[in-house]
Motif scaffolding. Structure first.
Motif, mmCIF file in Angstrom:
data_model
loop_
_atom_site.group_PDB
_atom_site.id
_atom_site.type_symbol
_atom_site.label_atom_id
_atom_site.label_comp_id
_atom_site.label_asym_id
_atom_site.label_seq_id
_atom_site.Cartn_x
_atom_site.Cartn_y
_atom_site.Cartn_z
ATOM 1 N N VAL A 10 -0.457 5.698 -8.768
ATOM 2 C CA VAL A 10 -1.262 4.533 -9.591
ATOM 3 C C VAL A 10 -1.976 3.663 -8.097
ATOM 4 C CG1 VAL A 10 -0.887 4.908 -11.448
ATOM 5 C CG2 VAL A 10 0.233 2.891 -10.239
ATOM 6 N N LEU A 11 -1.400 4.080 -6.957
ATOM 7 C CA LEU A 11 -1.697 3.338 -5.751
ATOM 8 C C LEU A 11 -3.544 3.659 -5.061
ATOM 9 C CD1 LEU A 11 1.822 3.615 -4.038
ATOM 10 C CD2 LEU A 11 1.063 1.620 -4.613
ATOM 11 N N THR A 12 -4.283 3.650 -6.044
ATOM 12 C CA THR A 12 -4.673 3.891 -5.166
ATOM 13 C C THR A 12 -5.394 1.751 -4.879
ATOM 14 O OG1 THR A 12 -6.215 5.222 -6.844
ATOM 15 C CG2 THR A 12 -7.781 4.056 -5.857
ATOM 16 N N ASN A 13 -5.385 1.198 -5.306
ATOM 17 C CA ASN A 13 -5.565 -0.168 -5.056
ATOM 18 C C ASN A 13 -4.343 -0.929 -4.269
ATOM 19 O OD1 ASN A 13 -8.652 0.029 -5.673
ATOM 20 N ND2 ASN A 13 -8.311 -0.545 -7.176
ATOM 21 N N GLY A 14 -3.625 -0.400 -4.288
ATOM 22 C CA GLY A 14 -2.570 -0.933 -3.558
ATOM 23 C C GLY A 14 -1.411 -0.878 -5.021
ATOM 24 N N THR B 263 0.994 -0.650 0.257
ATOM 25 C CA THR B 263 -0.059 0.269 -0.304
ATOM 26 C C THR B 263 0.733 1.403 -0.052
ATOM 27 O OG1 THR B 263 0.124 0.110 2.760
ATOM 28 C CG2 THR B 263 -1.913 -1.141 1.382
ATOM 29 N N SER B 264 0.295 2.068 -0.480
ATOM 30 C CA SER B 264 0.926 3.216 -0.282
ATOM 31 C C SER B 264 1.583 4.193 1.230
ATOM 32 C CB SER B 264 0.486 4.520 -0.388
ATOM 33 O OG SER B 264 -0.668 5.042 0.519
ATOM 34 N N ALA B 265 0.983 3.289 1.843
ATOM 35 C CA ALA B 265 1.910 3.487 3.480
ATOM 36 C C ALA B 265 3.215 2.587 4.128
ATOM 37 C CB ALA B 265 0.952 2.708 5.023
ATOM 38 N N ASN B 266 3.301 1.429 3.211
ATOM 39 C CA ASN B 266 5.003 0.604 3.311
ATOM 40 C C ASN B 266 5.250 0.234 1.555
ATOM 41 O OD1 ASN B 266 2.613 -0.965 2.106
ATOM 42 N ND2 ASN B 266 3.503 -2.885 2.998
ATOM 43 N N LEU B 267 5.071 1.579 1.234
ATOM 44 C CA LEU B 267 6.006 1.127 -0.787
ATOM 45 C C LEU B 267 7.178 1.836 -0.296
ATOM 46 C CD1 LEU B 267 5.003 1.315 -3.125
ATOM 47 C CD2 LEU B 267 5.154 3.391 -3.433
ATOM 48 N N PRO B 268 8.482 0.268 -1.046
ATOM 49 C CA PRO B 268 9.664 0.151 -1.230
ATOM 50 C C PRO B 268 9.727 1.948 -1.974
ATOM 51 C CG PRO B 268 9.252 -1.844 -2.228
ATOM 52 C CD PRO B 268 7.564 -0.913 -1.199
ATOM 53 N N GLN B 269 11.785 1.867 -1.642
ATOM 54 C CA GLN B 269 12.070 3.239 -2.531
ATOM 55 C C GLN B 269 11.526 3.630 -3.895
ATOM 56 O OE1 GLN B 269 12.825 6.034 -0.785
ATOM 57 N NE2 GLN B 269 12.986 6.793 -3.732
#
Length: 142
Positions: free
Chosen positions: A67-71, A53-59
């Motif tokens: 495009v992270l609406t649904n991860g 998800t946007s919270a745990n997105l790696p660099q």
């Protein structure tokens, strides 16, 4: 009154064309964009996967945050499995659109045309007017 009605109709249709398809979940493999459905149909080439998800997105996936609406799911592909791929700039050039024009995939705007996509997601491509310029629209579903 007709002018107001036609203006509303035009605005509504433009908004409809640019709507994001929330059912689509994007995936990345070797820094190339695809969809989760695409990889689900090709399970034999998948070595492993991990969803973010946007919270745990790696660099390394931050450039796909728009495009992270649904991860987003990152796949590792088994060696020796080369899938067709093409850059968004090349797709624009094929459709006589300037290479740096953003591309819309399922309503999600990809402003960086150096991004590469898997050929399997190119189910339907259309050139439409978006914000006053010719823009490539890609649909990943039949």
């Amino acid at each position: 009154m007709k002018k107001i009605f036609y203006s509303f109709l035009l605005l509504s249709s433009a908004t409809l064309f640019a709507q994001k398809n929330s059912a689509i979940k994007f995936a990345v493999a070797n820094d190339i964009i695809g969809t989760v459905d695409m990889f689900n149909m090709r399970k034999s080439i998948v070595q492993s996967s991990k969803s973010y998800t946007s919270a745990n997105l790696p660099q390394n996936l931050k450039k796909y945050s728009s495009v992270l609406t649904n991860g987003i799911t990152e796949y590792k592909i088994k060696n020796g499995n080369d899938l067709d791929k093409i850059s968004l700039a090349s797709l624009n050039a094929q459709h006589d659109i300037p290479k740096d024009t953003p591309v819309l995939i399922e309503g999600y705007e990809f402003p960086d045309t150096s991004i590469v996509v898997f050929g399997d997601i190119l189910v339907r491509t259309e050139v439409k007017d978006y914000n006053g310029r010719k823009t490539l629209y890609i649909s990943t579903t039949r």
